[in-house]
Design an enzyme around this catalytic site. Structure first.
Site, PDB file in Angstrom:
ATOM      1  N   LEU A 161      36.061  65.907  38.726  1.00  0.00           N
ATOM      2  CA  LEU A 161      36.035  66.788  37.386  1.00  0.00           C
ATOM      3  C   LEU A 161      37.635  66.715  36.822  1.00  0.00           C
ATOM      4  O   LEU A 161      38.383  66.520  37.509  1.00  0.00           O
ATOM      5  CB  LEU A 161      35.985  68.226  37.728  1.00  0.00           C
ATOM      6  CG  LEU A 161      34.668  68.613  38.053  1.00  0.00           C
ATOM      7  CD1 LEU A 161      34.548  70.099  38.583  1.00  0.00           C
ATOM      8  CD2 LEU A 161      33.646  67.899  37.601  1.00  0.00           C
ATOM      9  N   GLY A 192      38.161  67.298  30.558  1.00  0.00           N
ATOM     10  CA  GLY A 192      36.718  67.025  29.654  1.00  0.00           C
ATOM     11  C   GLY A 192      35.875  68.237  30.285  1.00  0.00           C
ATOM     12  O   GLY A 192      35.134  68.874  29.485  1.00  0.00           O
ATOM     13  N   HIS A 193      35.477  67.965  31.722  1.00  0.00           N
ATOM     14  CA  HIS A 193      34.488  68.723  32.374  1.00  0.00           C
ATOM     15  C   HIS A 193      35.028  70.344  32.213  1.00  0.00           C
ATOM     16  O   HIS A 193      34.100  71.432  31.975  1.00  0.00           O
ATOM     17  CB  HIS A 193      34.331  68.550  33.817  1.00  0.00           C
ATOM     18  CG  HIS A 193      33.983  67.040  33.976  1.00  0.00           C
ATOM     19  ND1 HIS A 193      34.953  66.033  34.892  1.00  0.00           N
ATOM     20  CD2 HIS A 193      32.777  66.323  33.900  1.00  0.00           C
ATOM     21  CE1 HIS A 193      34.209  64.968  34.749  1.00  0.00           C
ATOM     22  NE2 HIS A 193      32.970  65.144  34.245  1.00  0.00           N
ATOM     23  N   ASP A 248      29.742  61.276  25.566  1.00  0.00           N
ATOM     24  CA  ASP A 248      28.724  60.793  25.681  1.00  0.00           C
ATOM     25  C   ASP A 248      27.405  60.771  24.837  1.00  0.00           C
ATOM     26  O   ASP A 248      26.736  61.592  24.938  1.00  0.00           O
ATOM     27  CB  ASP A 248      28.223  60.895  27.110  1.00  0.00           C
ATOM     28  CG  ASP A 248      29.135  60.770  28.410  1.00  0.00           C
ATOM     29  OD1 ASP A 248      29.450  59.467  28.744  1.00  0.00           O
ATOM     30  OD2 ASP A 248      29.808  61.613  28.793  1.00  0.00           O
TER      31      ASP A 248
HETATM   32  P1  AMP Z   1      30.137  62.805  33.958  1.00  0.00           P
HETATM   33  O1  AMP Z   1      30.512  63.597  35.120  1.00  0.00           O
HETATM   34  O2  AMP Z   1      30.822  61.775  33.471  1.00  0.00           O
HETATM   35  O3  AMP Z   1      28.353  62.535  34.173  1.00  0.00           O
HETATM   36  O4  AMP Z   1      30.021  63.989  32.705  1.00  0.00           O
HETATM   37  C1  AMP Z   1      29.610  65.358  32.825  1.00  0.00           C
HETATM   38  C2  AMP Z   1      29.812  65.922  31.503  1.00  0.00           C
HETATM   39  O5  AMP Z   1      31.054  65.845  31.109  1.00  0.00           O
HETATM   40  C3  AMP Z   1      29.014  65.154  30.279  1.00  0.00           C
HETATM   41  O6  AMP Z   1      28.079  66.035  29.505  1.00  0.00           O
HETATM   42  C4  AMP Z   1      29.930  64.339  29.603  1.00  0.00           C
HETATM   43  O7  AMP Z   1      29.698  64.060  28.485  1.00  0.00           O
HETATM   44  C5  AMP Z   1      31.122  65.472  29.534  1.00  0.00           C
HETATM   45  N1  AMP Z   1      32.308  64.876  29.533  1.00  0.00           N
HETATM   46  C6  AMP Z   1      32.864  63.609  30.159  1.00  0.00           C
HETATM   47  N2  AMP Z   1      34.130  63.336  29.638  1.00  0.00           N
HETATM   48  C7  AMP Z   1      34.377  64.143  28.722  1.00  0.00           C
HETATM   49  C8  AMP Z   1      35.551  64.198  27.534  1.00  0.00           C
HETATM   50  N3  AMP Z   1      36.314  63.474  27.678  1.00  0.00           N
HETATM   51  N4  AMP Z   1      35.273  65.386  26.809  1.00  0.00           N
HETATM   52  C9  AMP Z   1      34.252  66.008  26.894  1.00  0.00           C
HETATM   53  N5  AMP Z   1      33.214  66.214  27.516  1.00  0.00           N
HETATM   54  C10 AMP Z   1      33.502  65.105  28.398  1.00  0.00           C
END
Ligand code: AMP
Length: 286
Positions: free
Chosen positions: A33, A36-37, A150
């Site tokens: 995490l 962003g998360h 994404d």
């Molecule tokens: P992931 O763990 O990469 O699968 O991402 C989980 C969630 O966090 C997904 O909805 C991603 O789009 C979101 N996410 C990842 N990176 C960012 C970021 N830099 N800004 C906003 N949301 C993000």
């Protein structure tokens, strides 16, 4: 905060919250995490009384040549971060819990998955749609929060929820960036310090292109060339695609006459990076 690796206590916890008349927001993640998360968790907390986070590195969205085994899994620090962020419930299933032997169903969203990352990552969006559909059954929350980082994934999930009548509101949240502009990603950890520096060219190129369009430039080929030039000038990189697409359907545009998105995927070293930006309606043409 409650953390469970099993399905039943999670589903029960969500039902108990809703039976009391309270709302619960869901933030699906693959862990590692970052800010962003955490921004998704904060938005979920603003919109819902309770927040659930899932942490699951989903094997079915990785190709055999992808980084599934190497993907970072700092579970304890993720749980600490969730606790500090005021998360109520965390679901941390094993692969066997999510995919017991005998599973035969996958979810495929056509059209939206045939463009951008779709053809370059065969099976990826089926893996994403299927795991998110399963998570929505296990944690039938009121709303679920996904990052615009994404963008194609967000579009696919919105479509799936519409098509399958899943009663969960999908909330898209803005991309969180470093000071230098690079979109935060768990995969940024694969970049060397020099590559990390170089990678800020992606957002620089996107912001410049959006400004040019805002200033009235409409020639898509010239805009895309401008993005390519900024990226190429920054150092060695393998550009997978730079495309300007309809913000809803993701269809490639030949003219910017509606809400659009500039999307790109670029490899720097072994690290595959994606980014995108909204394109405002253009001003007077030039
Ligand atoms: P992931 O763990 O990469 O699968 O991402 C989980 C969630 O966090 C997904 O909805 C991603 O789009 C979101 N996410 C990842 N990176 C960012 C970021 N830099 N800004 C906003 N949301 C993000």
């Amino acid at each position: 905060m409650n953390a469970h690796a099993d399905i039943l206590p999670c589903r029960q916890a969500v039902r108990d919250i809703q039976r009391k008349g309270d709302t619960i927001g869901l933030v699906p993640t693959m862990g590692a995490l970052h800010e962003g998360h955490l921004s998704l968790i904060r938005t979920a907390k603003e919109r819902c009384k309770h927040v659930a986070v899932t942490i699951f590195v989903n094997p079915t969205q990785f190709a055999p040549t992808d980084d599934f085994t190497a993907y970072p899994r700092p579970l304890q620090s993720d749980l600490d971060a969730c606790d500090q962020a005021g998360v109520d419930l965390v679901f941390t299933p094993t692969v066997e819990t999510m995919y017991p032997s005998g599973v035969r169903t996958t979810v495929h969203v056509s059209g939206l998955t045939d463009v951008l990352c779709g053809p370059r990552r065969p099976g990826h969006f089926d893996g994403v749609a299927t795991v998110v559909a399963k998570l929505f059954q296990i944690l039938p929350a009121d709303a679920a929060f996904f990052g615009e980082k994404d963008y194609q994934q967000l579009a696919v999930i919105r479509q799936m929820v519409r098509d399958l009548n899943i009663p969960i509101e999908i909330v898209g949240c803005p991309t969180v960036r470093e000071r230098g502009g690079l979109a935060l990603s768990s995969r940024n950890a694969y970049l060397s310090p020099a590559q990390h520096n170089q990678a800020s060219c992606l957002s620089r190129a996107l912001f410049r292109a959006a400004n040019r369009i805002r200033a009235g430039k409409r020639n898509i080929a010239m805009i895309v060339d401008g993005v390519r030039e900024v990226i190429t000038a920054a150092g060695p990189a393998q550009i997978e695609y730079i495309e300007i697409v309809d913000a809803q359907t993701l269809e490639p545009l030949t003219i910017i006459d509606r809400p659009a998105r500039i999307c790109l995927a670029v490899r720097i070293g072994t690290c595959r990076l994606i980014d995108n930006i909204a394109v405002d309606a253009p001003g007077p043409s030039s």
